[in-house]
Every structure is written in structure tokens, then in C-alpha cells.
Design a protein around this motif. Structure first.
Motif, mmCIF file in Angstrom:
data_model
loop_
_atom_site.group_PDB
_atom_site.id
_atom_site.type_symbol
_atom_site.label_atom_id
_atom_site.label_comp_id
_atom_site.label_asym_id
_atom_site.label_seq_id
_atom_site.Cartn_x
_atom_site.Cartn_y
_atom_site.Cartn_z
ATOM 1 N N LEU A 48 4.541 5.050 -2.274
ATOM 2 C CA LEU A 48 4.102 4.504 -0.989
ATOM 3 C C LEU A 48 2.796 5.154 -0.543
ATOM 4 O O LEU A 48 1.868 4.467 -0.093
ATOM 5 C CB LEU A 48 5.187 4.723 0.070
ATOM 6 N N VAL A 51 -0.103 3.795 -2.484
ATOM 7 C CA VAL A 51 -0.460 2.455 -2.018
ATOM 8 C C VAL A 51 -1.265 2.547 -0.722
ATOM 9 O O VAL A 51 -2.263 1.847 -0.543
ATOM 10 C CB VAL A 51 0.810 1.590 -1.815
ATOM 11 N N GLU A 52 -0.845 3.423 0.177
ATOM 12 C CA GLU A 52 -1.568 3.612 1.437
ATOM 13 C C GLU A 52 -3.005 4.073 1.185
ATOM 14 O O GLU A 52 -3.950 3.582 1.820
ATOM 15 C CB GLU A 52 -0.852 4.638 2.307
ATOM 16 N N LYS A 54 -4.798 3.618 -1.494
ATOM 17 C CA LYS A 54 -5.545 2.527 -2.113
ATOM 18 C C LYS A 54 -5.987 1.502 -1.066
ATOM 19 O O LYS A 54 -7.097 0.955 -1.142
ATOM 20 C CB LYS A 54 -4.676 1.844 -3.171
ATOM 21 N N ASN A 55 -5.127 1.268 -0.085
ATOM 22 C CA ASN A 55 -5.407 0.251 0.930
ATOM 23 C C ASN A 55 -6.256 0.752 2.091
ATOM 24 O O ASN A 55 -6.796 -0.053 2.860
ATOM 25 C CB ASN A 55 -4.087 -0.298 1.490
ATOM 26 N N TYR A 59 -7.843 -1.690 4.793
ATOM 27 C CA TYR A 59 -7.071 -1.937 6.017
ATOM 28 C C TYR A 59 -7.392 -0.982 7.159
ATOM 29 O O TYR A 59 -7.209 -1.335 8.325
ATOM 30 C CB TYR A 59 -5.563 -1.823 5.720
ATOM 31 N N PHE A 66 -0.023 0.136 7.789
ATOM 32 C CA PHE A 66 1.121 0.848 7.214
ATOM 33 C C PHE A 66 2.226 -0.133 6.835
ATOM 34 O O PHE A 66 2.832 -0.030 5.764
ATOM 35 C CB PHE A 66 1.643 1.874 8.223
ATOM 36 N N SER A 69 1.408 -1.927 3.706
ATOM 37 C CA SER A 69 1.596 -1.038 2.557
ATOM 38 C C SER A 69 3.074 -0.872 2.227
ATOM 39 O O SER A 69 3.444 -0.741 1.048
ATOM 40 C CB SER A 69 0.954 0.327 2.834
ATOM 41 N N GLU A 72 3.951 -3.999 0.228
ATOM 42 C CA GLU A 72 3.360 -3.964 -1.111
ATOM 43 C C GLU A 72 4.062 -2.947 -2.004
ATOM 44 O O GLU A 72 4.344 -3.218 -3.177
ATOM 45 C CB GLU A 72 1.876 -3.630 -1.015
ATOM 46 N N ALA A 73 4.347 -1.772 -1.441
ATOM 47 C CA ALA A 73 5.024 -0.736 -2.217
ATOM 48 C C ALA A 73 6.424 -1.186 -2.614
ATOM 49 O O ALA A 73 6.882 -0.923 -3.732
ATOM 50 C CB ALA A 73 5.088 0.560 -1.412
#
Length: 230
Positions: A48, A51-52, A54-55, A59, A66, A69, A72-73
Motif C-alpha cells: 500500500l 502504491v501511495e 507511486k501515485n 494525486y 489515499f 491508492s 488500487e492496492a
């Protein structure tokens, strides 16, 4: 150290004026529990966070990024096999976070009240505009601030622009916040003052593992201690 030249004091919002990070940590724990059938909690939490990160450039900061993310995670962890009910739970978690009651940091109201009698106060924070405006209005602290600055990130460039907008010099500016990375180091780097008031929980992205040794820096344990030096 003398602070007699300071004219403007800026305060970070989340975890400096009111509690914030606690809600994110709780949401992460619940996320890992929901996905435990697919991946152990510790591994799910790490994924997670990845992913945060990366985004983040796409975002920005805040609850809505959040939540995206989280979804997506969850898709990645479950290899796309999670049911729609889990997606609904994650969306509902984001909405719940956006509606959490405001819990002021202990002593901050009195501290702002006293400082506003001698200085121009500014709220300088990053994150989602709508969410931060909502929290400020619900907090009852808006009356203390001469100016509100909500930016996508806090960098030396952002602080230089803020100082220029306030029509002061860097030596006349003081930033107060809980993050060394966002509220202290970039401020010291432009020649201004920075006070650190740590919060008991810090997002991994904001952690800085170094000792700050600078003549314009001070660290405190609570907001009311500011009144002893200002």
C-alpha cells in the motif's frame, strides 16, 4: 536565540493544529485486515505504501488520493479477484475519514489566541483544498489566521513564494509544524526560523532520521511551550 525580528508565524495544519495521522493509521490497519486472505498484513501494508508513493506525484496528498491508492492496492494484492463489496468498503472508509470530527491538539487554541495578539498568523499546509478548508472551518481556529495557504507540497520554492506574498523577509518568518521534512528543513534552508512540535504518529514518507542543529531551530513537546519564547 532572539526572535524579536519575527513578524509572521505560520502553522502547519494536520497533526499541528488538529489530529490527522491517527485516522490514516487506523484505515491502513483495517485495509490490511480486509486483505489478509490474500497477503499477510505487513506485506499488504508495504505494498500500500509503495502504491501511495507511486501515485503521489499524480494525486498529491489527502484522503481522496489515499482512498484511490487503497482501491488500487487491493486490486493488486487480490490479483483482481476481490469482490465489489470490498471496493464499496474502501470507498466508504474514505468517506468516513472525510467526516471525522475535528480533535484539536492540546493547548493549540490558547496558544494561537495569545500569539495572534503579537504576530500575524498564517495556516500553511499541504493537501486537498476542499478537505483542509472543511477542517479549518470545523476547528473554530479560522479567526486567528491572517492568511491561509494550502499547497500541493511544501518545498523551498513554496516557502519563498509565501514569504514574498506576505511582504516580509525570510528572517521575519517562523514556521511551526510536526514534520521535519516538510515544516522544518526547507524553511531553515531559505534562512527562516522553524519550530518542531512532534506528533506521536508520523507517516513514513515524512520521517527524517537526522538531528537538526541550526541556530534558527527549536524543538518543543507541546504548543503551549511556544509562549515561553515568543
Amino acid at each position: 536565540m532572539s526572535f524579536q525580528n519575527i513578524k509572521v508565524i505560520a502553522f502547519d495544519a494536520d497533526d499541528t493544529l488538529w489530529v490527522n495521522e491517527t485516522f490514516f493509521r487506523k484505515a491502513e490497519e483495517e485495509f490490511c485486515e480486509l486483505l489478509e486472505q490474500f497477503l499477510p498484513k505487513e506485506e499488504a501494508n508495504k505494498l500500500l505504501f509503495d502504491v501511495e508513493m507511486k501515485n503521489l506525484p499524480l494525486y498529491g496528498y489527502g484522503i481522496k488520493p489515499f482512498t484511490l491508492s487503497l482501491i488500487e492496492a487491493a486490486i493488486t494484492i487480490s490479483n483482481g479477484e476481490m469482490n465489489i463489496g470490498l471496493v464499496e468498503k474502501l470507498i466508504e472508509k474514505g468517506k468516513q475519514m472525510l467526516q471525522e470530527p475535528i480533535e484539536l491538539i492540546d493547548g493549540i487554541d490558547k496558544t494561537l489566541n495569545e500569539l495572534s495578539k503579537k504576530y500575524r498568523l498564517v495556516m500553511a499546509t499541504k493537501g486537498d483544498l476542499l478537505d483542509q478548508e472543511r477542517k479549518l472551518m470545523k476547528s473554530g481556529l479560522e479567526k486567528y489566521f491572517h492568511h491561509i495557504e494550502i499547497v500541493s507540497d511544501k518545498t523551498e520554492m513554496h516557502y519563498r513564494k509565501l514569504v514574498k506574498h506576505l511582504d516580509i523577509t525570510e528572517k521575519e518568518f517562523l514556521m511551526v509544524g510536526n514534520s521535519l521534512k516538510s515544516d522544518v528543513l526547507p524553511v531553515l534552508n531559505i534562512g527562516a526560523h522553524a519550530f518542531h512540535i512532534p506528533f506521536h504518529t508520523t507517516w513514513a514518507h515524512e520521517m527524517v532520521h537526522e538531528e537538526v542543529n541550526h541556530p534558527n531551530f527549536r524543538s518543543f513537546t507541546k504548543a503551549s511551550e511556544l509562549l515561553q519564547v515568543l
